[in-house]
Design a protein around this motif. Structure first.
Motif, short mmCIF file in Angstrom:
data_model
loop_
_atom_site.label_atom_id
_atom_site.label_comp_id
_atom_site.label_asym_id
_atom_site.label_seq_id
_atom_site.Cartn_x
_atom_site.Cartn_y
_atom_site.Cartn_z
N VAL A 132 57.10 43.55 10.05
CA VAL A 132 58.00 42.38 9.00
C VAL A 132 58.00 43.09 7.78
O VAL A 132 57.24 43.85 7.14
CB VAL A 132 56.87 41.28 8.88
N LYS A 145 61.42 45.62 5.77
CA LYS A 145 62.17 46.79 6.03
C LYS A 145 62.42 47.93 4.76
O LYS A 145 63.14 48.42 4.40
CB LYS A 145 63.63 46.44 6.55
N ASN A 189 60.08 50.79 2.51
CA ASN A 189 59.65 52.04 2.77
C ASN A 189 58.35 52.05 3.82
O ASN A 189 58.36 52.91 4.75
CB ASN A 189 59.13 52.86 1.44
N ALA A 190 57.29 51.27 3.47
CA ALA A 190 56.23 51.05 4.47
C ALA A 190 56.48 50.71 5.73
O ALA A 190 55.90 51.10 6.61
CB ALA A 190 55.14 50.15 3.57
N LEU A 250 61.85 42.97 11.16
CA LEU A 250 62.45 41.76 10.72
C LEU A 250 62.53 41.87 9.39
O LEU A 250 61.50 42.02 8.74
CB LEU A 250 61.52 40.49 11.07
N ASN A 302 61.49 46.42 -2.52
CA ASN A 302 61.42 47.35 -3.84
C ASN A 302 61.58 48.56 -3.82
O ASN A 302 61.95 49.47 -4.62
CB ASN A 302 59.84 47.21 -4.19
N ALA A 312 60.13 36.12 8.35
CA ALA A 312 59.07 35.76 9.16
C ALA A 312 58.27 34.57 8.43
O ALA A 312 58.28 34.65 7.39
CB ALA A 312 58.14 37.09 9.19
N ARG A 365 61.42 43.07 -11.73
CA ARG A 365 62.12 44.62 -11.72
C ARG A 365 62.87 44.77 -10.19
O ARG A 365 63.78 45.67 -10.26
CB ARG A 365 61.32 45.54 -12.09
N ASP A 400 55.10 35.79 1.45
CA ASP A 400 55.09 35.31 2.78
C ASP A 400 54.14 36.26 3.73
O ASP A 400 53.46 35.63 4.45
CB ASP A 400 56.53 35.44 3.46
N TRP A 443 60.25 46.24 -20.37
CA TRP A 443 61.49 46.17 -19.70
C TRP A 443 62.57 45.43 -20.68
O TRP A 443 62.29 44.61 -21.56
CB TRP A 443 61.45 45.11 -18.40
N GLU A 478 52.61 47.43 -0.07
CA GLU A 478 52.26 46.56 -1.13
C GLU A 478 51.24 45.81 -0.68
O GLU A 478 50.44 44.98 -1.36
CB GLU A 478 53.21 45.81 -1.93
N GLY A 496 54.35 56.55 -9.41
CA GLY A 496 54.71 57.49 -8.41
C GLY A 496 53.86 57.41 -7.10
O GLY A 496 53.87 57.93 -6.18
N THR A 497 52.74 56.33 -7.23
CA THR A 497 51.87 55.97 -6.16
C THR A 497 52.30 55.17 -5.17
O THR A 497 51.83 55.34 -4.07
CB THR A 497 50.33 56.04 -6.72
N GLY A 498 53.23 54.22 -5.60
CA GLY A 498 53.61 53.18 -4.53
C GLY A 498 54.24 53.85 -3.28
O GLY A 498 53.98 53.16 -2.39
N VAL A 540 54.34 56.68 -2.03
CA VAL A 540 53.50 57.43 -1.25
C VAL A 540 52.48 56.72 -0.63
O VAL A 540 51.89 56.92 0.56
CB VAL A 540 52.65 58.47 -1.76
C1 FAD Z 1 62.32 49.05 -10.57
C2 FAD Z 1 61.18 49.94 -9.73
C3 FAD Z 1 61.04 51.49 -9.86
C4 FAD Z 1 60.06 51.70 -8.99
N1 FAD Z 1 59.83 53.21 -9.15
C5 FAD Z 1 58.89 53.85 -8.23
C6 FAD Z 1 58.91 55.28 -8.07
O1 FAD Z 1 59.75 55.93 -8.81
N2 FAD Z 1 57.81 55.94 -7.51
C7 FAD Z 1 57.13 54.97 -6.79
O2 FAD Z 1 56.17 55.41 -5.97
N3 FAD Z 1 57.02 53.53 -6.64
C8 FAD Z 1 58.02 53.15 -7.44
N4 FAD Z 1 58.04 51.73 -7.34
C9 FAD Z 1 57.26 50.90 -6.74
C10 FAD Z 1 57.73 50.92 -5.18
O3 FAD Z 1 59.01 50.46 -5.37
C11 FAD Z 1 56.74 50.05 -4.25
O4 FAD Z 1 55.45 50.22 -4.78
C12 FAD Z 1 57.13 50.32 -2.83
O5 FAD Z 1 58.54 50.38 -2.75
C13 FAD Z 1 56.85 49.04 -1.97
O6 FAD Z 1 57.06 49.44 -0.89
P1 FAD Z 1 56.76 48.08 0.34
O7 FAD Z 1 57.55 48.81 1.48
O8 FAD Z 1 55.25 48.00 0.39
O9 FAD Z 1 57.71 47.08 -0.31
P2 FAD Z 1 59.00 46.49 -0.28
O10 FAD Z 1 59.88 48.07 -0.45
O11 FAD Z 1 59.18 45.90 -1.56
O12 FAD Z 1 59.65 46.21 1.17
C14 FAD Z 1 59.17 44.72 1.51
C15 FAD Z 1 60.23 44.22 2.52
O13 FAD Z 1 59.74 43.09 3.09
C16 FAD Z 1 60.86 42.13 3.17
N5 FAD Z 1 60.43 40.82 3.11
C17 FAD Z 1 59.78 40.14 2.39
N6 FAD Z 1 59.38 39.00 2.74
C18 FAD Z 1 59.65 38.85 4.30
C19 FAD Z 1 59.49 38.06 5.25
N7 FAD Z 1 59.11 36.86 5.31
N8 FAD Z 1 60.35 38.55 6.58
C20 FAD Z 1 60.76 39.44 6.82
N9 FAD Z 1 60.99 40.37 5.51
C21 FAD Z 1 60.44 40.16 4.43
C22 FAD Z 1 61.59 42.59 2.18
O14 FAD Z 1 63.05 42.18 1.90
C23 FAD Z 1 61.60 44.00 2.13
O15 FAD Z 1 62.56 44.62 2.70
C24 FAD Z 1 59.20 51.23 -8.22
C25 FAD Z 1 59.60 49.64 -8.24
C26 FAD Z 1 60.46 49.18 -8.83
C27 FAD Z 1 60.80 47.69 -8.61
#
Ligand code: FAD
Length: 494
Positions: free
Chosen positions: A9, A11, A13-14, A32, A43, A176, A233, A241, A265, A457, A470-472, A474
């Motif tokens: 669930v 799309k 990075n994670a 999804l 994000n 979802a 942001r 969700d 910001w 996250e 830079g940890t998010g 990774v």
């Molecule tokens: C402006 C900005 C700059 C950043 N810069 C950095 C950086 O330089 N280095 C770094 O390490 N981190 C950075 N971060 C943080 C980093 O982006 C996040 O920690 C990381 O991308 C989180 O990844 P994730 O896959 O967990 O979540 P996300 O990338 O947010 O993915 C969540 C996904 O779930 C989907 N989703 C949500 N709810 C549902 C649902 N109910 N059903 C289906 N899909 C759903 C969303 O559409 C999305 O595709 C930054 C964040 C922001 C906002």
């Protein structure tokens, strides 16, 4: 009902890392994504792309990108050993980070970066933002000399391409809404696809759909009153969700649920991030400034550390100020060192040829108090200590509260400039309790929930109070890969 071995669930990075790792175990995999193709990627798409991972030499960096030998030798590549990464993460989280999760994050960070390269991610040295020429030699600082090519947007595009090539099915505009759970194991997901209810069957579900930063009601509920006023942001789709779906079947909440990553910001930034202009509202040069509130007073140690270690907690400090705004004030001497976003468009900025002129122009700031604060600050700067913006230079203040620890320069060279900022929330720290070896989600009594995994996250227990930049991303690589491998192995074992 369509059925897959592994359903991911989200799309971002994670999720992409989880899907790719699961697919490589031989499982059939579908993702999804709540957003449309254009808005997909969470994000992760907004990320600048700096990556904090442990490395012990330039040879480690050469495993990630091509660095010619002469450049490798003639550059100070900074360092981020495993020990240094531990020190930073433990220090900024006030020693609350979970030992198992942080160990997995840190010790698997380099191998996960190498793995991501193998999955199509492209990394390059971060010359522009994290290095400077010092005594004729290029020197990196901040402990992350590598950035993703094309930022987070490039990363998501590259990993998506690989996922499609490997036969991962991706369903867009498919939100979802609930887990299909028979009281014992998770068997799939209920969703809304373009407004219509649908169900997907799965032998394992990986939740990687972000925190609740885009949900003003949850922000107020968990982060506290006033947080509904923060700007978001990044993506507008992370509304909690996945957390709700998991908590509804008894998953264990974990970590700093009232904590969040939030920065200074652009004051009049839009309600949510805009991918194509995702960097415009950054105001990360505040360590060179003094920050002033409506009462004309300073309220934080702007130079406590490199922005990499303070920016994620100072957004909350801005949010606490009257009207949820502040100004970052610079003079002509520091102006050339400001990051490029400060000279972009849509910048809330006031200029004065004298401090008095600036004071009169500053919207919503007590002018007399502002001038008093600047006078006291200017007198407190230890000007005998040399200024060096590429190191913690110890050029601080004496006798004022709050102090400024590094990079203090008297505001004495016109023109003077003030940039309006508010609080921009990046992501929330509260999440689910997972097994650090498999990514499997635990229930409230710490029993693993068969068929349920989480990454990104959504993993609670890593970040508390603050966050090292830079940890998010990774963390998404490491725990996405762990969850994908964990889910894939469990499916195969059946
Ligand atoms: C402006 C900005 C700059 C950043 N810069 C950095 C950086 O330089 N280095 C770094 O390490 N981190 C950075 N971060 C943080 C980093 O982006 C996040 O920690 C990381 O991308 C989180 O990844 P994730 O896959 O967990 O979540 P996300 O990338 O947010 O993915 C969540 C996904 O779930 C989907 N989703 C949500 N709810 C549902 C649902 N109910 N059903 C289906 N899909 C759903 C969303 O559409 C999305 O595709 C930054 C964040 C922001 C906002």
């Amino acid at each position: 009902m369509q059925t897959f071995d592994v359903l991911v669930v989200g799309k971002g990075n994670a999720a992409l890392c989880a899907a790719l790792a699961a697919r490589d175990t031989g499982a059939s995999v579908a993702m999804l994504e709540a957003a449309s193709v254009e808005e997909s990627g969470g994000n992760s798409r907004f990320a600048g792309g700096v990556m904090r991972f442990a490395y012990s030499s330039v040879e480690d960096l050469q495993k990630l990108t091509d660095i010619p030998e002469d450049e490798a030798k003639n550059t100070d590549w900074d360092s981020n050993t495993i020990e240094e990464f531990y020190d930073d993460l433990y220090r900024v989280t006030s020693y609350r980070t979970d030992p198992h999760l942080s160990e997995a994050l840190i010790t698997q960070s380099l191998e996960s970066m190498i793995w991501a390269r193998g999955q199509g991610a492209r990394f390059v040295p971060n010359y522009g933002a994290q290095s400077a020429i010092v005594n004729g030699k290029r020197k990196f600082f901040g402990r992350f000399p590598i950035v993703v090519n094309g930022g987070g947007d490039g990363l998501v595009a590259d990993l998506t391409k690989t996922a499609e090539k490997k036969g991962v099915s991706i369903f867009y505009e498919t939100r979802a809404t609930a887990l299909i759970y028979d009281g014992e194991r998770v068997m799939g997901v209920k969703a809304k696809q373009k407004g219509k209810p649908v169900e997907f069957g799965a032998r394992a579900v990986i939740l990687a759909c972000g925190g609740f930063e885009a949900n003003p009601e949850w922000r107020t509920r968990y982060l506290g009153p006033g947080w509904e006023l923060a700007k978001v942001r990044g993506s507008r789709y992370n509304v909690g969700d996945g957390l709700k779906m998991a908590l509804d079947i008894g998953a264990c909440p974990y970590g700093n649920w009232s904590g969040r990553h939030a920065v200074s910001w652009e004051r009049h930034a839009p309600e949510f991030g805009e991918v194509e202009k995702s960097h415009d509202p950054y105001r990360h040069s505040y360590p060179l400034s003094i920050m002033i509130n409506a009462e004309g007073k300073r309220f934080v140690d702007e130079g406590a550390d490199f922005y990499n270690y303070t920016y994620a907690k100072y957004g909350a400090e801005v949010l606490k100020q009257t009207g949820q705004y502040a100004y970052q004030v610079f003079d002509a001497r520091t102006k050339p060192l400001l990051k490029k976003e400060y000279s972009g468009r849509n910048v809330t900025k006031f200029t004065g040829n004298t401090l008095e002129e600036l004071a009169e122009k500053l919207e919503g700031v007590d002018p007399k108090a502002f001038l008093k604060t600047v006078r006291e600050y200017n007198a407190a700067v230890q000007t005998k200590v040399p200024f060096n913006h590429a190191a913690r230079d110890g050029r601080g203040t004496v006798g004022i509260e709050p102090p400024k620890t590094n990079w203090a320069n008297p505001l004495d060279t016109p023109p003077f400039e003030a940039y309006g900022v508010t609080c921009g929330i990046t992501f929330t720290f509260g999440g689910l309790r997972i097994n650090h070896e498999t990514g499997q989600v635990f229930d409230v009594h710490f029993h693993p929930i068969p068929g349920l995994y989480a990454a990104g996250e959504m993993v609670g227990g890593i970040f508390y109070f603050n966050y090292p930049a830079g940890t998010g991303l990774v963390s998404g690589l490491v725990f996405g890969r762990i969850a994908g491998n964990g889910a894939g192995a469990a499916v195969k074992a059946k």
